[in-house]
Design a protein around this motif. Structure first.
Motif, mmCIF file in Angstrom:
data_model
loop_
_atom_site.group_PDB
_atom_site.id
_atom_site.type_symbol
_atom_site.label_atom_id
_atom_site.label_comp_id
_atom_site.label_asym_id
_atom_site.label_seq_id
_atom_site.Cartn_x
_atom_site.Cartn_y
_atom_site.Cartn_z
ATOM 1 N N LEU A 35 0.831 -1.199 0.000
ATOM 2 C CA LEU A 35 0.000 0.000 0.000
ATOM 3 C C LEU A 35 0.869 1.253 0.000
ATOM 4 N N TYR A 36 0.239 2.375 -0.230
ATOM 5 C CA TYR A 36 0.893 3.683 -0.227
ATOM 6 C C TYR A 36 0.411 4.463 0.991
ATOM 7 N N GLU A 70 -8.497 2.661 -3.839
ATOM 8 C CA GLU A 70 -9.217 3.040 -2.623
ATOM 9 C C GLU A 70 -8.285 3.898 -1.792
ATOM 10 N N SER A 71 -8.884 4.776 -0.979
ATOM 11 C CA SER A 71 -8.065 5.603 -0.097
ATOM 12 C C SER A 71 -8.860 5.980 1.142
ATOM 13 N N ARG A 72 -8.127 6.263 2.195
ATOM 14 C CA ARG A 72 -8.739 6.772 3.421
ATOM 15 C C ARG A 72 -7.745 7.724 4.062
ATOM 16 N N PHE A 84 -3.546 4.300 0.982
ATOM 17 C CA PHE A 84 -4.296 4.027 -0.237
ATOM 18 C C PHE A 84 -3.651 2.913 -1.053
ATOM 19 N N THR A 85 -4.481 2.301 -1.892
ATOM 20 C CA THR A 85 -4.045 1.234 -2.785
ATOM 21 C C THR A 85 -4.019 1.798 -4.198
ATOM 22 N N GLY A 102 -5.915 -4.088 5.034
ATOM 23 C CA GLY A 102 -6.810 -2.962 4.827
ATOM 24 C C GLY A 102 -7.783 -2.762 5.975
ATOM 25 N N THR A 103 -8.769 -1.941 5.703
ATOM 26 C CA THR A 103 -9.856 -1.683 6.640
ATOM 27 C C THR A 103 -11.144 -2.206 6.019
#
Length: 195
Positions: A35-36, A70-72, A84-85, A102-103
């Motif tokens: 992930l980033y 996706e991002s959070r 984020f991915t 992830g979440t």
């Protein structure tokens, strides 16, 4: 056709340890999804191994290019941190199986992106007292512990991983990680049905 296994759980539930152990298991031939994040790198981390550490400008560029799956964002005591991915060409579900952390929200967005039938959620659970002790031990090992952020994450997890939210996503299998060997055995048995 490959699958993407998504490890999901509260902070300090042991996701990183389970992640490393599942990558070693040759039965499923899981490749890692790195992930980033825009958060600062920790003392024991290496760029490109635990995460790709980038700044906000790079996140915006990837987002504008349509590469963010996706991002959070977490509003921490030390500023906003994104996780984020990215569709960076390293995920090929036609030929390989993958593993990511992830979440619940990132699971939903990833499943929408790749197709729900291709993404397997693995929810990890641990008693809150054990999690808190693990979190404290991890922060104490840092050169500059961030206890405020640790507490914020611990409290936010109660809402982010509520039983209702998990149930509403149709996830009805969870894995207790108070004993790592038992947890891994249960996960392996479960994944055998899908991979």
């Amino acid at each position: 056709m490959g699958k993407l296994v998504c490890l999901i759980g509260k902070s300090s539930s042991g996701k990183d340890t389970i992640y490393r152990e599942l990558l070693k298991d040759t039965a499923f031939k899981l490749k890692k999804v790195v992930l980033y994040t825009t958060r600062p790198i920790r003392d024991n981390e290496t760029d490109g191994v635990q995460y790709h550490f980038v700044d906000e400008k790079e996140f915006e560029r990837l987002s504008e290019d349509g590469k963010v799956i996706e991002s959070r964002v977490y509003h921490t005591y030390h500023g906003d941190w994104r996780y984020f991915t990215v569709d960076d060409g390293k995920i090929n579900l036609e030929h390989h199986n993958y593993l990511m952390i992830g979440t619940l929200d990132s699971y939903v967005e990833t499943a929408e992106y790749f197709g729900r039938e291709k993404v397997i959620p693995i929810v990890i659970e641990v008693d809150d007292g054990i999690r808190l002790q693990r979190a404290i031990n991890r922060e104490m090992a840092q050169e500059t512990p961030k206890y405020e952020e640790m507490c914020r994450r611990f409290l936010a997890d109660a809402e982010d991983f509520s039983d209702e939210k998990i149930y509403n996503l149709g996830i009805n299998v969870r894995f207790n990680n108070e004993n790592l060997v038992d947890c891994l055995n249960n996960i392996n048995e479960y994944l055998t049905e899908y991979i």
